[in-house]
Design a protein around this motif. Structure first.
Motif: not given
Length: 155
Positions: A38-49
């Motif tokens: 879960r990204r700190a910049d936008n709060g979205q869950w994503t794959l590692p990238a």
């Protein structure tokens, strides 16, 4: 690791103008679970990238980014496909668009942890009970679940 040093250096010359960069997404499986952040910049869950450093093999970037972001050691098993992202404008005005190289990997060792400041949470999710992901991340999981000889090439 936030913005790679080579990009920071480029920005001193070109300002906020569009950069064409190469990046990776990694679909890491631990049996029937997929690794998400879960990204700190936008709060979205994503794959590692992450962004491929100059001279770095894309598969090495993939395993490095997974370890740096999640504390998980993985083995890259497949190149799933190649596409592009939409142009992105970051909060500071920087513009970028990415060649998107998508890999499949399997868990080797480690427990999921926030290993850097890019993410708020890291966890494995069952495929049927994962949070909503951005479209290109869902596409990557679809590619991983339905691999195609020669990989996918986005239309």
């Amino acid at each position: 690791m936030p913005t790679p040093e080579f990009i920071t250096e480029l920005r001193t010359h070109i300002g906020h103008e569009m950069l064409w960069l190469s990046g990776v997404k990694v679909v890491v499986f631990d049996h029937d679970r997929v690794l998400l952040v879960r990204r700190a910049d936008n709060g979205q869950w994503t794959l590692p990238a992450g962004i491929i450093d100059p001279g770095e093999e894309a598969s090495h970037t993939a395993s490095r980014e997974v370890l740096e972001e999640t504390g998980i050691r993985c083995e890259i098993t497949d190149l799933l496909g190649v596409g592009i992202t939409a142009p992105t404008v970051y909060p500071n005005g920087d513009q970028a668009q990415y060649l998107d190289v998508v890999f499949k990997a399997v868990h080797v060792s480690g427990q999921p942890v926030c290993a850097d400041d890019e993410n708020l949470e890291v966890a494995y999710f069952s495929l049927d009970d994962r949070p909503q992901l951005p479209p290109l991340h869902e596409r990557a999981i679809t590619w991983a679940l339905n691999p195609r000889p020669g990989g996918y090439f986005a239309a």
